[in-house]
Design a protein around this motif. Sequence first.
Motif, mmCIF file in Angstrom:
data_model
loop_
_atom_site.group_PDB
_atom_site.id
_atom_site.type_symbol
_atom_site.label_atom_id
_atom_site.label_comp_id
_atom_site.label_asym_id
_atom_site.label_seq_id
_atom_site.Cartn_x
_atom_site.Cartn_y
_atom_site.Cartn_z
ATOM 1 N N GLU A 201 -4.564 8.274 -0.728
ATOM 2 C CA GLU A 201 -5.072 7.018 -0.179
ATOM 3 C C GLU A 201 -4.022 5.921 -0.277
ATOM 4 O O GLU A 201 -3.803 5.155 0.670
ATOM 5 N N TRP A 202 -3.320 5.857 -1.413
ATOM 6 C CA TRP A 202 -2.261 4.846 -1.559
ATOM 7 C C TRP A 202 -1.089 5.132 -0.636
ATOM 8 O O TRP A 202 -0.479 4.203 -0.091
ATOM 9 N N LEU A 203 -0.748 6.411 -0.457
ATOM 10 C CA LEU A 203 0.332 6.751 0.467
ATOM 11 C C LEU A 203 -0.012 6.329 1.894
ATOM 12 O O LEU A 203 0.866 5.873 2.642
ATOM 13 N N LYS A 204 -1.271 6.486 2.263
ATOM 14 C CA LYS A 204 -1.694 6.040 3.597
ATOM 15 C C LYS A 204 -1.551 4.527 3.722
ATOM 16 O O LYS A 204 -1.063 4.007 4.740
ATOM 17 N N GLN A 205 -1.951 3.799 2.668
ATOM 18 C CA GLN A 205 -1.787 2.341 2.676
ATOM 19 C C GLN A 205 -0.316 1.966 2.757
ATOM 20 O O GLN A 205 0.066 1.045 3.486
ATOM 21 N N ALA A 206 0.529 2.681 1.991
ATOM 22 C CA ALA A 206 1.964 2.386 1.989
ATOM 23 C C ALA A 206 2.570 2.627 3.366
ATOM 24 O O ALA A 206 3.416 1.850 3.838
ATOM 25 N N VAL A 242 2.838 4.661 -6.375
ATOM 26 C CA VAL A 242 3.145 4.569 -4.944
ATOM 27 C C VAL A 242 3.568 3.149 -4.630
ATOM 28 O O VAL A 242 2.891 2.181 -5.027
ATOM 29 N N TYR A 243 4.714 3.007 -3.936
ATOM 30 C CA TYR A 243 5.249 1.709 -3.541
ATOM 31 C C TYR A 243 5.246 1.606 -2.021
ATOM 32 O O TYR A 243 5.561 2.569 -1.314
ATOM 33 N N GLY A 244 4.894 0.406 -1.527
ATOM 34 C CA GLY A 244 4.889 0.170 -0.094
ATOM 35 C C GLY A 244 6.276 -0.125 0.450
ATOM 36 O O GLY A 244 7.284 -0.058 -0.263
ATOM 37 N N ARG A 245 6.335 -0.506 1.721
ATOM 38 C CA ARG A 245 7.619 -0.682 2.414
ATOM 39 C C ARG A 245 8.379 -1.924 1.965
ATOM 40 O O ARG A 245 9.558 -2.071 2.280
ATOM 41 N N GLY A 251 -0.341 1.252 -6.679
ATOM 42 C CA GLY A 251 -1.204 1.811 -7.720
ATOM 43 C C GLY A 251 -0.502 2.908 -8.487
ATOM 44 O O GLY A 251 0.548 3.408 -8.081
ATOM 45 N N THR A 252 -1.108 3.286 -9.612
ATOM 46 C CA THR A 252 -0.520 4.286 -10.510
ATOM 47 C C THR A 252 -1.612 5.181 -11.064
ATOM 48 O O THR A 252 -2.693 4.698 -11.421
ATOM 49 N N VAL A 253 -1.337 6.483 -11.135
ATOM 50 C CA VAL A 253 -2.205 7.400 -11.873
ATOM 51 C C VAL A 253 -1.454 7.853 -13.117
ATOM 52 O O VAL A 253 -0.225 7.841 -13.162
ATOM 53 N N TYR A 254 -2.222 8.245 -14.136
ATOM 54 C CA TYR A 254 -1.654 8.505 -15.459
ATOM 55 C C TYR A 254 -1.972 9.912 -15.940
ATOM 56 O O TYR A 254 -3.013 10.487 -15.596
ATOM 57 N N LEU A 255 -1.097 10.424 -16.765
ATOM 58 C CA LEU A 255 -1.312 11.653 -17.507
ATOM 59 C C LEU A 255 -0.900 11.397 -18.951
ATOM 60 O O LEU A 255 -0.028 10.561 -19.208
ATOM 61 N N ALA A 256 -1.501 12.112 -19.880
ATOM 62 C CA ALA A 256 -1.127 11.939 -21.287
ATOM 63 C C ALA A 256 -1.482 13.186 -22.065
ATOM 64 O O ALA A 256 -2.426 13.909 -21.710
#
Length: 457
Positions: A201-206, A242-245, A251-256
């Motif tokens: 979803e964020w990639l689509k926004q980016a 994910v960073y836009g143009r 946004g960011t997703v996390y793992l731990a």
Amino acid sequence: MLVLRTKSTTCYGKKIEVWASERLGPLVARFLLQPLTPEAMLEFEQALQETLRELGRELVEWTCNALEPEEAEDAAEHIRVGATGYRRMSKKTPNRDVATAFGRITLWRRGYRSWDRDDGEPMRFPLEEQLGLLEKTTPLMAGLVARRMAEAGSTQRSTLDWLSRVYGLSLGATRLRALCKQVSDSVEEQRESLQVQQLLEWLKQAQDTRGRHKPVLAVGRDGVSFHVQGVYEVGSTATISVYGRVGKRLGTVYLAQASEPYQATLSAQLSSLLKATLGGWEGRPPRLCYVTDSGDAETRYYRQTLRKMEDPRRPGKRLEWIWVVDYFHAAERISIMAKALKFTSQHAAESWGRRMRKLLLKPGGAGRVLHSAAAMRSRLGVKKHLAAEFKTAVAYLRKRTKFMRYDAFKRRGLPIGSGVTEAACKTVFTQRLKLSGMQWKRGGANVILRLRVTLLS
């Protein structure tokens, strides 16, 4: 059933219509007939809240108890789960401690005993399984408890106090831990698919944003120490952003993961999440960068995994990952060198350090900094007790020069700092697992970490 009726009363000389019932009517009327004060409003809200909660509790209890037939003959005589068959019991038995969002209820359910009483199989209660009870807790209440346990600043004691104060529930520490583990296990089964969905979803926004750069998928990972069974060990966290143009992070997703040799579990989770995301992306490929310091685990993951990772959409072709050594870690080495050189004053050392940190961002910056450091060492010399630190700092920059092309990275819209991942260490670990006096077992830490990364993602 709640039956409402109207009746008239007089309050401050005005005739009003009051919707009332056997419980709510007198409560509302009493409030309307007394002088209006802040204290009266407080008492009214408190009483109304308690009454509505009790009504909700009774309604949930009545509804759940009406789901199974009352007569044994109306229920299935046998059920089968896997290879094991179960026989219906003649009478319902009560579970008197079912936790709901309205308080504790008693659930009357019919049990089924294994055909072979000597096989050690526990009695099954289909109604409880169909309702999704975990540790005698309804799904909504289990989710609320798990969320509370995952929040920053939360503790086991504060969660138990909250349950008692707000919901009138007494779970106990053992039951609370068991409930969180079951929810955590359930969440982990869905975590990757939910994170992939969010990243796509964020990639689509980016992709839809305006700017001169390509969208960027940035990966980072880092370690953080915390108290495990009496000693400090290093847990690990990872981020995918994910960073836009225009270079704005969407946004960011996390793992731990708690401490383990070579951080193998975190590496496997991160690789699987990346492959699933890139394999599910149907737009133009984003730029891929890996922004970290250059610790052993971070370096090993780049060399052994990222650099060899195949494109899920083009089998046989490798993905192009750009490793960016965090600018601020590199800048720290410059500060170490400035401190070690025999400048005539602290001001002169700080001034040189500032110039070098700016120079590091210019074309060929790392090489130019090393050249200046060598010239200063030849001219000024190095303090004897800091000579080893100076040598280590120089070696750090020299070995990683090609990963410090910050001017080129910025031109391509790539982040040059691992601040997102550094912040994740604080957000994921410190704010929850490193509160005063806390120490953990690895299993318990992983339960909370799974809940926490899902909440934050």
